[in-house]
Design a protein around this motif. Structure first.
Motif, PDB file in Angstrom:
ATOM      1  N   HIS A 245       0.863  -1.192   0.000  1.00  0.00           N
ATOM      2  CA  HIS A 245       0.000   0.000   0.000  1.00  0.00           C
ATOM      3  C   HIS A 245       0.890   1.229   0.000  1.00  0.00           C
ATOM      4  CE1 HIS A 245       1.185  -0.348   4.228  1.00  0.00           C
ATOM      5  NE2 HIS A 245       0.984   0.958   4.310  1.00  0.00           N
ATOM      6  N   ASP A 247       0.791   5.272   1.707  1.00  0.00           N
ATOM      7  CA  ASP A 247       0.092   5.898   2.829  1.00  0.00           C
ATOM      8  C   ASP A 247      -0.756   7.073   2.348  1.00  0.00           C
ATOM      9  OD1 ASP A 247       1.298   4.034   4.409  1.00  0.00           O
ATOM     10  OD2 ASP A 247       2.634   5.422   5.452  1.00  0.00           O
ATOM     11  N   HIS A 301       4.745   0.107  -0.010  1.00  0.00           N
ATOM     12  CA  HIS A 301       5.540  -0.664   0.942  1.00  0.00           C
ATOM     13  C   HIS A 301       4.665  -1.757   1.541  1.00  0.00           C
ATOM     14  CE1 HIS A 301       3.763   2.924   2.810  1.00  0.00           C
ATOM     15  NE2 HIS A 301       3.672   2.250   3.940  1.00  0.00           N
TER      16      HIS A 301
HETATM   17 NI    NI Z   1       2.189   2.368   5.385  1.00  0.00          NI
END
Ligand code: NI
Ligand code: OGA
Length: 375
Positions: A245, A247, A301
């Motif tokens: 994903h 952020d 990540h």
């Molecule tokens: Ni994250």
């Protein structure tokens, strides 16, 4: 705008077992993944099985010995020459990696250690105490559950999380768990201060007034802290601690312990973010990529699962969490005829809600949907 939504129905129909019942039964234990490990499971339930294609196995596929850049913030407030060097290092890291580690950031190792210990103390409380706090109601001062997207993701992750909204207003102390109340409040204070310094440095990287990003967010700021617990896993090659994903915030400050498992996607390889004592991991979120018109990169990540555990980490997400009409688009000072704005303006909430509706699993960020000319 048509998007494929990862709905519960489409997920359940893909499986040859009663996934919905398995998820519900797991959720109703209110004991999270830690509950499974405490019950000494030797095989992980099917709901945790991830599908891996050849080049994205559950282990590090990185053949290179690359590591994300580490930047030493020593003396940046006293020595303008050092500060210039650091600004250049942050420029390179934010453009090429979207990730960097920082040392000499001003938060004492004792505070970092106590924060990690506080997280362990929370999870090691009696199951009865924790079950009282287990919920999926986002408006509670403290939300503790396993897999915030349990019912919408294609596969569950080997992780439990509790999170609190700490700014602009922290919860009443009595609403925070007594086993980590003091350190949560202290860590928040220090991370907020560090956030200010980072936004100053990032403004300088962009050639803007050092106060630019802090001023921009002054009336629309917020900080949520998520405390993750990744129990040891009997079959780590079948699952993940956190699915890939990016952020959904401006920046994230991550405190990880000594175990490791965090990987970032760099030039199509998963690269380990090696634990470094006393360091904090900083990453650029989608909203900062949007307002910098793609100069800074919000990079995907994930966290691999591990026989060794528990691993704990504390993620501090900088963005507003309250509805606001404030619009964010590429910063005017950064765009020109040669570098026209690539994104439509959006409120933080619209971006977040859109991303959440799409689900997290194996999907890249929602940024392309906000590009001018798309859809
Ligand atoms: Ni994250
Ligand atoms: C996150 C995250 C990584 C970790 O919370 O968004 O990426 O190491 N966490 O826990």
């Amino acid at each position: 705008m048509e998007i494929s939504k990862n709905s519960e129905i489409s997920v359940t129909t893909k499986h040859d077992y009663d996934r919905a019942s398995e998820l519900k039964a797991f959720d109703e234990t209110k004991d999270g993944v830690k509950g499974l490990v405490d019950a000494s499971v030797t095989k992980i339930p099917r709901m945790f099985h991830h599908k891996f294609d050849k080049d994205s196995s559950s282990t590090s596929s990185s053949i290179t010995k690359l590591d994300v850049p580490t930047i030493d913030l020593v003396d940046i407030h006293q020595d303008p020459t050092r500060r210039k060097i650091v600004v250049e290092q942050i420029r390179e890291a934010s453009e090429k990696w979207g990730f960097f580690q920082i040392v000499n950031h001003g938060i004492e190792v004792s505070v970092l250690d106590e924060m990690k210990n506080g997280v362990i103390r929370f999870y090691e409380q009696d199951s009865e105490v924790k079950r009282e706090l287990y919920s999926r109601e986002p408006l509670r001062p403290l939300v503790y559950n396993s897999n915030f997207d349990l019912y919408t993701s294609a596969a569950a992750c080997w992780r439990d999380t509790f999170s609190c909204l700490m700014a602009p207003k922290s919860p009443k102390p009595e609403d925070l768990p007594s086993v980590c109340r003091d350190i949560l409040l202290e860590y928040t204070k220090q991370v907020m201060k560090l956030g200010n310094v980072l936004f100053e440095l990032l403004s300088e990287v962009l050639g803007l007034n050092p106060n630019y990003l802090n001023d921009m967010m002054r009336c629309d700021d917020g900080l949520a802290i998520a405390c993750h617990y990744y129990p040891s896993c009997p079959e780590p090659e079948l699952t993940l601690g956190a699915a890939r994903h990016s952020d959904i915030d401006f920046i994230t400050v991550l405190l990880q312990d000594h175990i490791g498992g965090l990987q970032v996607l760099h030039e199509n390889n998963w690269v380990d973010v090696s634990p470094l004592p006393g360091a904090l991991v900083i990453n650029i979120g989608d909203l900062l990529q949007l307002i910098t018109n793609d100069k800074f990169k919000s990079v995907e990540h994930r966290v691999v699962a591990n026989h060794v555990g528990p691993r704990v980490s504390v993620a501090s997400f900088f963005r507003s969490f309250q509805p606001s009409t404030r619009l964010y688009g590429p910063i005017k000072e950064l765009v020109s005829e040669d570098n026209p704005p690539m994104y439509k303006e959006t409120t933080v909430q619209d971006y977040v809600e859109f991303s959440m509706a799409r689900g997290f699993d194996g999907i890249t960020s929602s940024l392309p949907y906000f590009k001018i000319g798309n859809f």
